[in-house]
Design a protein around this motif. Structure first.
Motif, PDB file in Angstrom:
ATOM      1  N   GLU A 108     -60.688 -45.300  89.173  1.00  0.00           N
ATOM      2  CA  GLU A 108     -59.507 -44.508  89.528  1.00  0.00           C
ATOM      3  C   GLU A 108     -58.243 -45.360  89.564  1.00  0.00           C
ATOM      4  OE1 GLU A 108     -58.873 -41.172  90.099  1.00  0.00           O
ATOM      5  OE2 GLU A 108     -60.801 -41.085  89.051  1.00  0.00           O
ATOM      6  N   SER A 109     -58.411 -46.641  89.887  1.00  0.00           N
ATOM      7  CA  SER A 109     -57.232 -47.498  90.015  1.00  0.00           C
ATOM      8  C   SER A 109     -57.609 -48.956  89.775  1.00  0.00           C
ATOM      9  CB  SER A 109     -56.619 -47.331  91.409  1.00  0.00           C
ATOM     10  OG  SER A 109     -57.523 -47.800  92.376  1.00  0.00           O
ATOM     11  N   ASN A 162     -65.760 -45.708  84.376  1.00  0.00           N
ATOM     12  CA  ASN A 162     -64.519 -45.058  84.799  1.00  0.00           C
ATOM     13  C   ASN A 162     -64.144 -45.495  86.196  1.00  0.00           C
ATOM     14  OD1 ASN A 162     -63.317 -42.976  82.916  1.00  0.00           O
ATOM     15  ND2 ASN A 162     -65.522 -42.558  82.754  1.00  0.00           N
ATOM     16  N   LYS A 194     -52.902 -46.434  88.370  1.00  0.00           N
ATOM     17  CA  LYS A 194     -53.771 -45.311  88.733  1.00  0.00           C
ATOM     18  C   LYS A 194     -53.850 -44.286  87.614  1.00  0.00           C
ATOM     19  CE  LYS A 194     -52.256 -45.603  93.561  1.00  0.00           C
ATOM     20  NZ  LYS A 194     -50.879 -46.171  93.498  1.00  0.00           N
TER      21      LYS A 194
END
Ligand code: GDP
Ligand code: MG
Length: 370
Positions: A307-308, A305, A281
């Motif tokens: 997040e995880s 992009n 993350k």
């Protein structure tokens, strides 16, 4: 002789030295951080902390990525990770490009732009396959030498108009040494001189018996150029993956391998990581080889992009303090202090090894002069 310092043991387990000392005390062993304990005691301590032991040599106790196992009920099925190998010019790069274009998700998103060290293809069924985008056995062996076992399946590309060549044989040896199953892609089937039966017969000389000849090696005739049978190859990969029953626990701190890392102007160190277990993350602190970092940004294989990233996902990571090497293992840790402690220890060990190697070569030089 079979001994390890408390400090070293703690570092290898990614545990705090003080906790290891406490555990030792409970066992009636009084030791300071710099004292050595024997391998058997070390093994007991490792068990105490819930890790498993891998003795690399009699005197060596190693705890790595394989070390800490996840309970069965935490394991979920994950995509296979595939490396393409084969003789030069037999079509590794072409096949990787052609397979990349079969990604349905990419087409929905309006094209494939980004090239990182690995990519993932989503098939029309929703199933996924991860490809390491550094073809050739040099990358494969280099990564293995550094401790990373990322590849679940090797696709051995053999040009149907050329047959088994020296690098084909090397690739077979590497895959066998790594105990990674091989699927053969007989490529360039569009060419006039293509003879896939000859390829199948030649494979016999290397103990690779294809199904049609009574063996268990899966082989698929393809053309990277004409883009034929790529779906069949992908189905075959998924079939092999099912047999391998690939699983990982997504609900834990991430661990995996560095696929490649380089410094880019204005971005700092950019690393392609393959998450093997857990979920990486943004904000995570991690150690990769002798380097550490805090995940400043995560980008997927198309440069978006995210997040995880969960198991078998390749990601580009920004935020490393230095540049790790391809094949370095990465692990998420709890704190920056912990990350610094581990990397300092590893740097120290690297220097020791270098010094030992230097010592050895001077000895060899001395003897060669006698
Ligand atoms: P690599 O060295 O294994 O990565 O091979 P490349 O992918 O660079 O391919 C070598 C050459 O073979 C290039 O000129 C490709 O265009 C050509 N090639 C690759 N796959 C095919 C194919 O399926 N059919 C034909 N006719 N040519 C191919
Ligand atoms: Mg190539």
């Amino acid at each position: 002789p079979e001994a390890i310092t408390v400090q070293e043991l703690a570092s290898r387990m990614a545990e705090r030295g003080a906790d290891v000392i406490k555990a030792l005390m409970k066992m009636g062993v009084m030791a300071t951080i710099n004292q050595t304990i024997d391998a058997d005691t070390a093994e007991l301590i490792i068990g105490e902390f819930g890790h498993t032991v891998r003795r690399v040599s009699a005197a060596d106790v190693e705890v790595g990525l394989e070390g800490d196992s996840d309970a069965d009920e935490t394991l979920l099925s994950r995509p296979p990770v595939v490396t393409i190998m084969g003789h030069v010019d037999h079509g590794k790069t072409s096949l990787l490009d052609a397979l990349r274009q079969t990604d349905v998700a990419a087409h929905e998103a309006g094209g494939i732009t980004q090239h990182i060290g690995a990519y993932q293809v989503t098939l029309p069924t929703g199933k996924k396959i991860t490809f390491i985008d550094t073809p050739g056995h040099a990358a494969f062996t280099e990564m293995r030498a550094r401790g990373a076992n990322v590849t679940d399946i090797v696709v051995l590309v053999v040009a149907a108009d050329d047959g088994i060549m020296p690098q084909t044989i090397e690739a077979i040896h590497h895959a066998k040494a790594a105990k990674v199953p091989i699927i053969v892609a007989i490529n360039k089937m569009d060419k006039p001189g293509a003879d896939s039966q000859r390829v199948r017969r030649e494979l016999l000389n290397h103990e690779l018996v294809t199904e049609d000849l009574g063996g268990d090696i899966l082989a698929v005739e393809v053309s990277a150029k004409a883009k034929t049978n790529l779906d069949k190859l992908e189905e075959t990969l998924l079939l092999q993956a099912e047999i391998l029953d690939l699983k990982a626990n997504p609900e834990r701190q991430a661990a995996g391998a560095v696929v490649e890392a380089k410094v880019e102007r204005g971005r700092g160190t950019v690393a392609t990581l393959l998450v093997q277990k857990g979920t990486l993350k943004v904000g995570d602190i991690f150690v990769a080889g002798a380097e550490w970092g805090r995940v400043r940004a995560l980008l997927d294989d198309r440069g978006r992009n995210i997040e995880s990233a969960g198991p078998a996902t390749p990601v580009e990571v920004l935020g490393l303090q230095g540049t790790p090497l391809a094949g370095d293992v990465f692990v998420v840790v709890d704190s920056e202090a912990r990350a610094r402690e581990i990397t300092e220890f590893r740097l120290h060990r690297q220097r020791e090894k270098l010094a030992a190697a230097a010592g050895r070569s001077t000895l060899e030089q001395m003897f060669s002069k006698i």
